[in-house]
Write a protein that holds these residues in place. Structure first.
Motif, short mmCIF file in Angstrom:
data_model
loop_
_atom_site.label_atom_id
_atom_site.label_comp_id
_atom_site.label_asym_id
_atom_site.label_seq_id
_atom_site.Cartn_x
_atom_site.Cartn_y
_atom_site.Cartn_z
N PHE A 1 0.84 -1.20 0.00
CA PHE A 1 0.00 0.00 0.00
C PHE A 1 0.87 1.25 0.00
N GLU A 2 1.86 1.30 0.89
CA GLU A 2 2.70 2.48 1.00
C GLU A 2 3.54 2.72 -0.25
N ASN A 3 3.83 1.65 -0.98
CA ASN A 3 4.63 1.77 -2.21
C ASN A 3 3.77 1.91 -3.46
N GLY A 4 2.46 2.13 -3.26
CA GLY A 4 1.58 2.40 -4.39
C GLY A 4 1.19 1.19 -5.22
N LYS A 5 1.40 -0.02 -4.69
CA LYS A 5 1.00 -1.22 -5.43
C LYS A 5 -0.49 -1.50 -5.28
N LEU A 6 -1.06 -1.06 -4.16
CA LEU A 6 -2.47 -1.26 -3.87
C LEU A 6 -3.00 0.00 -3.19
N ASP A 7 -4.29 0.29 -3.36
CA ASP A 7 -4.89 1.29 -2.48
C ASP A 7 -5.48 0.56 -1.28
N LEU A 8 -6.08 1.30 -0.34
CA LEU A 8 -6.51 0.68 0.90
C LEU A 8 -7.68 -0.28 0.69
N ALA A 9 -8.58 0.04 -0.22
CA ALA A 9 -9.69 -0.86 -0.51
C ALA A 9 -9.19 -2.17 -1.12
N GLN A 10 -8.20 -2.09 -1.98
CA GLN A 10 -7.62 -3.30 -2.57
C GLN A 10 -6.87 -4.11 -1.51
N ALA A 11 -6.19 -3.42 -0.60
CA ALA A 11 -5.47 -4.12 0.47
C ALA A 11 -6.45 -4.89 1.35
N GLU A 12 -7.59 -4.27 1.69
CA GLU A 12 -8.60 -4.97 2.48
C GLU A 12 -9.11 -6.21 1.74
N ALA A 13 -9.20 -6.10 0.42
CA ALA A 13 -9.70 -7.23 -0.37
C ALA A 13 -8.76 -8.42 -0.30
N LEU B 1 -11.80 -11.05 -5.10
CA LEU B 1 -10.77 -10.93 -6.14
C LEU B 1 -11.06 -9.73 -7.04
N ALA B 2 -12.34 -9.50 -7.34
CA ALA B 2 -12.69 -8.33 -8.16
C ALA B 2 -12.34 -7.03 -7.44
N ARG B 3 -12.57 -6.98 -6.12
CA ARG B 3 -12.19 -5.79 -5.35
C ARG B 3 -10.67 -5.65 -5.31
N ARG B 4 -9.98 -6.79 -5.20
CA ARG B 4 -8.51 -6.76 -5.22
C ARG B 4 -8.01 -6.19 -6.56
N ASP B 5 -8.73 -6.50 -7.63
CA ASP B 5 -8.34 -5.99 -8.95
C ASP B 5 -8.79 -4.56 -9.20
N GLY B 6 -9.55 -3.99 -8.24
CA GLY B 6 -9.87 -2.57 -8.32
C GLY B 6 -11.29 -2.21 -8.72
N ALA B 7 -12.23 -3.18 -8.72
CA ALA B 7 -13.60 -2.86 -9.13
C ALA B 7 -14.21 -1.78 -8.24
N LEU B 8 -14.09 -1.93 -6.93
CA LEU B 8 -14.65 -0.93 -6.02
C LEU B 8 -13.86 0.37 -6.10
N SER B 9 -12.56 0.27 -6.18
CA SER B 9 -11.71 1.47 -6.24
C SER B 9 -12.03 2.31 -7.46
#
Length: 452
Positions: free
Chosen positions: A119-131, A148-156
């Motif tokens: 998250f801190e290095n910009g690989k994920l945002d916080l919603a993706q990290a929670e996923a 998995l869809a949230r991890r891939d950024g659907a919610l973000s």
């Protein structure tokens, strides 16, 4: 300089393999200090996404044989240099390798620290990290797909689009307020602004409405099978489970406690609760079972209220239905393979599905009725919120947007509306982590396992 961390990424149990993860500036160097490659080529000379076979040693003692995978920054999970050590899945071997890494300069990772670094290095945002945590803990294939869809950024992506639209409106308001006389200032109208804000409000409302579905997908759905004695509750339980889970006899009151099991329906986990027949009784043990059955009815997500269509509807069952009707429920008329009693089910209740738990008749129709009643939003993009934190952020944003819309309709000045609008944007930035406090980050990552 960031410290190099180490942890076991697999459960501490006997298994075929265990994986120890190192991440940080010295990850590959430390791995190389306890690894002797068969090829003779040092790990530090390997490019990213290369594996090397050899043996693990520490203090001159051979620990195990295995493989080391080298990952180079920024193309790794954490965005840092990483090394993953695969050894035999004996917990004592994994513990010795971690201890060897610590002796060479690594420190044990905190809970969720690998994902926090991502998250801190910009690989994920916080919603993706929670996923990521949701994906690990998902029960049922639908829950895993949604995570998995949230991890891939659907919610973000959805939150990002809403935030961008609100931020654009806020920027127009700010420019209009600062330079109202400039010719190139945007033509801000109250009607146009209301239209834009109401569209954003609608999208936030849809996310809030989907929260219940998201939670049910993630945690499973509790389904209580309730009814009077000998209507076929245990037989239905066994039919749904596909095995003899509950004891079935012709003796009323056989089930004395709540019997639980889980099944999947279209990838959704159902937690089935076979309850004791609810009736007045002088038996002390059965009274406890009846009390627990009522508690199951009151707390479950859905009640299957079972009736015996081959016998008349009773006053006791009508009283029981008064309890059931306050909950989401389906009324099932069981024993469809037997002749129906005359005027078996005078309204209320009306029967939703006729089945035979004994023969399996009507089970497909019951499955369809369950899907309809549960109302799960199994969309292709799985744009659902599944955590209380995310729901709180969306709900706070929606409330602030409601205040902005109401103020505009009441004639507030447009610059004042801009101040209110900022209150709707902030919670969305918190959801994705763009403006999350340290306390929020600690709360999120403390729920992760150590190796993730």
């Amino acid at each position: 300089m960031e410290q190099t961390i180490v942890a076991c990424g697999t459960p501490s149990a006997v298994s075929a393999l265990a994986v120890i993860r190192l991440s940080g500036p010295r990850a590959i160097e430390i791995a190389g200090r306890i690894f002797r490659p068969v090829s003779g080529r040092e790990l530090t000379s390997l490019p990213g996404y290369r594996a090397s076979y050899g043996e693990f040693v520490s203090r001159g003692e051979r620990i195990d044989e295995g493989i080391v995978l080298v990952l180079r920054a920024p193309k790794s999970y954490t965005g840092e240099d990483m090394a993953e050590l695969s050894c035999h899945g004996n917990p004592s071997i994994a513990a010795r390798l971690i201890a060897a890494c610590v002796r060479e300069g690594a420190r044990p990772a905190a809970a969720g620290e690998f994902t926090r670094r991502a998250f801190e290095n910009g690989k994920l945002d916080l919603a993706q990290a929670e996923a990521v945590a949701e994906l690990i803990g998902a029960e049922g294939s639908a829950a895993a797909s949604a995570a998995l869809a949230r991890r891939d950024g659907a919610l973000s992506r959805e939150i990002g689009e809403i935030t961008d639209a609100l931020s654009y409106a806020a920027a127009e308001l700010a420019m209009w307020g600062d330079y109202p006389e400039e010719e190139d200032s945007p033509a801000v109208t109250r009607e146009g602004l209301l239209c834009s804000l109401e569209a954003g409000r609608g999208r936030l409302s849809a996310l809030c409405d989907g929260y219940h579905s998201g939670r049910m997908l993630q945690k499973g759905i509790s389904v209580a099978i309730a009814g009077s004695p000998n209507v076929g509750k245990s037989t239905l339980m066994n039919r749904l489970c596909g095995r003899d889970r509950s004891i079935v006899t012709e003796i009323a009151g056989t089930t004395r406690d709540v019997v639980e099991d889980t099944v999947e329906l279209d990838g959704v986990l159902l937690r089935l609760l076979d309850t004791a027949g609810i009736r007045p009784t002088g038996d002390a043990v059965e009274q406890i079972g009846v009390l627990r059955a009522k508690q199951a009815v009151e707390t479950s997500d859905l009640v299957l209220f079972l009736l015996d269509r081959s016998r008349p509807f009773t006053g006791e069952e009508r009283s029981l239905y008064e309890l059931v009707k306050e909950r989401p429920h389906l009324v099932l008329a069981n024993k469809a393979d037997l002749p129906a009693a005359k005027q078996s089910f005078p309204p209320p209740p009306s029967v939703d599905v006729e089945i035979s738990a004994g023969t399996g008749e009507g089970m497909e129709e019951l499955s369809r009725a369950l899907r309809r009643t549960l109302g799960l939003r199994l969309t292709q993009d799985h744009c659902l919120i599944a955590s209380e934190r995310q729901y709180s952020c969306v709900h706070r944003s929606m409330r602030a947007l409601d205040e902005t819309i109401s103020a505009l309709r009441e004639g507030v000045t447009l610059d004042a509306a801009g101040v209110l609008l900022d209150g709707a944007i902030g919670p969305l930035a918190e959801l994705t982590g763009r403006q999350a406090s340290e306390a929020v980050l600690e709360q999120v990552f403390s729920h992760f396992c150590v190796g993730k």
